[in-house]
Design an enzyme around this catalytic site. Structure first.
Site, mmCIF file in Angstrom:
data_model
loop_
_atom_site.group_PDB
_atom_site.id
_atom_site.type_symbol
_atom_site.label_atom_id
_atom_site.label_comp_id
_atom_site.label_asym_id
_atom_site.label_seq_id
_atom_site.Cartn_x
_atom_site.Cartn_y
_atom_site.Cartn_z
ATOM 1 N N HIS A 2 0.653 -4.976 2.294
ATOM 2 C CA HIS A 2 -0.772 -4.776 2.554
ATOM 3 C C HIS A 2 -1.614 -5.995 2.185
ATOM 4 O O HIS A 2 -2.569 -6.314 2.879
ATOM 5 C CB HIS A 2 -1.208 -3.565 1.725
ATOM 6 C CG HIS A 2 -2.629 -3.133 1.948
ATOM 7 N ND1 HIS A 2 -3.081 -2.707 3.168
ATOM 8 C CD2 HIS A 2 -3.688 -3.048 1.094
ATOM 9 C CE1 HIS A 2 -4.372 -2.367 3.071
ATOM 10 N NE2 HIS A 2 -4.765 -2.582 1.826
ATOM 11 N N HIS A 37 0.874 -1.182 0.000
ATOM 12 C CA HIS A 37 0.000 0.000 0.000
ATOM 13 C C HIS A 37 0.904 1.223 0.000
ATOM 14 O O HIS A 37 1.832 1.312 0.802
ATOM 15 C CB HIS A 37 -0.900 -0.008 1.242
ATOM 16 C CG HIS A 37 -2.058 0.921 1.124
ATOM 17 N ND1 HIS A 37 -1.898 2.294 1.138
ATOM 18 C CD2 HIS A 37 -3.377 0.702 0.957
ATOM 19 C CE1 HIS A 37 -3.098 2.863 0.996
ATOM 20 N NE2 HIS A 37 -3.998 1.910 0.873
#
Ligand code: SIN
Length: 523
Positions: free
Chosen positions: A352, A244
């Site tokens: 992520h 992310h």
């Protein structure tokens, strides 16, 4: 020995929604959810952004959502799966709403749809910036009301039971195997229980904890991948780790707090350490390019400048509206002295999501009979080489429904397995050196972050492989001779997951999506 018709491993959106449907349809069936922490502690709970679906059909179409998903997946999505999931979305989301989940609406009374990287339209349903928490709340309330769902917290699945244990047969990957349940550690009572089941669902979530900087909670230790690998299920595409782009840079805070991609969808801009914008140099879509592109751009800026973080600039945005949409993020920043009206938010990329996983077909069936998988642990073909933002909760919902449909069809025909041996832990002793587990866990993270991160190389992968082999040997010795604990079992799964990511990375010969090896540039 415990017998249950349906054994659900994990209590995120996949496990809970599957359990609810089965329990509702078969009132005489027993459904057991085992989860290693509190019932709400899962990756689902931390999902901020939301769940993608086409609602505003005056501007958006299923075809556009399909196209955005295929583009993000960089040629590796299974288009049939993409079409199936995206078209099924409104029906599955309606079920969430019927179970009591709230989504934000606008003044017109229609859904307030957010935008995230890679999406050509606003199509992300959300509940403020705590969408996953809201979904968990609603599902858990329903589960607690169901008479035939038994949920067991602080219960940790150690191994799936297949012919390997049931018939004491050496089993091979690719041979025809069945799942008969799982051995489960009751961590509070310190005993290993044998759960025999007709059907087992792997809904154990992700594995972000193999990296040092991650948005994933501490429970995301790749347990399902470890279980499936040892049971000899097919696994694929685990080299595609999604980083992310914008986790809050706050040294010492662990896991990293997420600054939702929806913040960039709302208009926030990235700036380098000199506070200059830079995304226009990387992609025409700038801050809303797909995650792999934005994360790599930030990584490049950090490596070039030697800075510890970049910034996310929200100072030009309408504060009132921002605060209404992102109360959790606003409050978190304020708690650290960051007033988003005047200050830039320091951010870094963080691991992520794992795009690959345990292979399932369109019925959510793994390569092992009576074993289903859904959610982040699975590989369905939806995400390909890079998941489109907010497609994961959606995939979990659609596939838990597929698992429900298939298990329902077979329910009457499958018998409860018998003659399953109970767990044998004779000869093990209490591990007096838990600190070794702590050291090894830290080492896995360092190896993966240094050598199997956003940008990889052949040399880095080789180093990771060698070091992980050493850790595997140490862990095996400890595991074979010690009384089990969640920490020890998690370490075993972290090492297995790290090893799988490294091996699959070594085998991939072209860069695509979230996979980038310097030695493959130009291939
Ligand atoms: C986010 O809110 O940025 C995370 C959403 C996702 O991972 O799909």
């Amino acid at each position: 020995m415990y017998k249950t018709d349906f054994l659900v491993l994990g209590s995120g959106i996949s496990g809970l929604s599957f359990a609810l449907k089965i329990a509702e349809k078969y009132k005489d069936a027993t459904v057991t959810i085992v989860t290693k922490n509190e019932i709400d502690e899962s990756n689902t709970k931390y999902a901020q952004g939301g769940i993608a679906s086409v609602y505003n059909q005056s501007v958006d179409t299923f075809e556009q959502h399909i196209e955005d998903t295929l583009v993000a997946g960089d040629g590796l999505c299974d288009e049939k799966v993409v079409r199936m999931v995206i078209k099924d979305a409104p029906t599955r989301i309606q079920e969430l709403i019927d179970w009591g989940t709230r989504f934000d609406t606008n003044k017109k009374g229609t859904f307030d749809l957010g935008k995230e990287g890679g999406h050509s339209q606003n199509r992300v349903l959300h509940y403020k910036d705590i969408t996953g928490g809201e979904i968990e709340r609603a599902l858990i309330e329903q589960v607690k009301e169901a008479d035939n769902i038994n949920y067991l917290t602080y219960h940790y699945a150690i191994d799936l039971i297949t012919e390997h244990q049931a018939q004491k047969k050496k089993t091979k990957r690719n041979s025809k195997l069945s799942c008969f349940g799982a051995y489960v550690l009751d961590a509070k009572a310190d005993v290993v229980k044998t759960f025999v089941s007709k059907f087992t669902l792997l809904a154990t979530g992700g594995s972000g904890q193999v990296y040092t900087t991650t948005t994933n909670p501490e429970v995301a230790t790749g347990d399902g991948l470890g279980l499936a690998y040892r049971a000899k299920a097919e696994i694929s595409e685990v080299e595609f780790i999604q980083f992310h782009p914008t986790a809050l840079y706050n040294p010492g805070e662990y896991p990293a707090f997420l600054i939702s991609e929806a913040v960039r969808g709302f208009g926030a801009k990235l700036r380098d350490f000199k506070k200059q914008k830079f995304m226009h140099r990387y992609d025409d879509r700038e801050e809303l390019a797909s995650r792999d592109i934005v994360a790599r751009a930030i990584d490049n800026e950090l490596k070039r400048s030697g800075a510890a973080h970049v910034y996310l600039d929200c100072t030009h945005l309408d504060f009132e509206k921002f605060q209404a949409h992102f109360p959790n993020i606003t409050e978190k920043c304020a708690s650290l002295g960051i007033d988003i009206r005047n200050d830039f938010i320091p951010v870094v990329p963080a691991s992520h999501y794992i795009c690959g996983g345990v292979n399932v077909n369109k019925k959510a069936k793994t390569s092992i009979k009576n074993l289903y998988a859904c959610g982040e642990v699975s590989r369905t073909g939806l995400h390909g080489a890079n998941r489109l933002a907010s497609n994961s909760l959606l995939e979990a919902l659609v596939y838990s429904h597929r698992a429900f449909l298939n298990a329902s069809k077979k329910y009457a025909k499958v018998n409860m397995p018998d003659n399953i041996p109970v767990w044998n832990d004779s000869g093990v002793v209490k591990n007096m050196e838990n600190i070794l587990i702590t050291h090894d866990r830290a080492e896995v993270k360092t190896i993966m972050s240094n050598y199997v991160g956003i940008v990889r190389s052949d040399e880095r992968l080789l180093r990771a492989e060698r070091r992980l082999k050493g850790l595997y040997e140490d862990n095996k010795r400890l595991y074979d001779h010690s009384e089990l604990s969640i920490d020890l079992c998690e370490l075993r799964n972290l090492i297995t997951t790290a090893y799988l990511i490294t091996q699959f990375s070594k085998n991939r010969k072209t860069n695509c999506g979230g996979f980038y090896n310097l030695d493959l540039i130009g291939n």
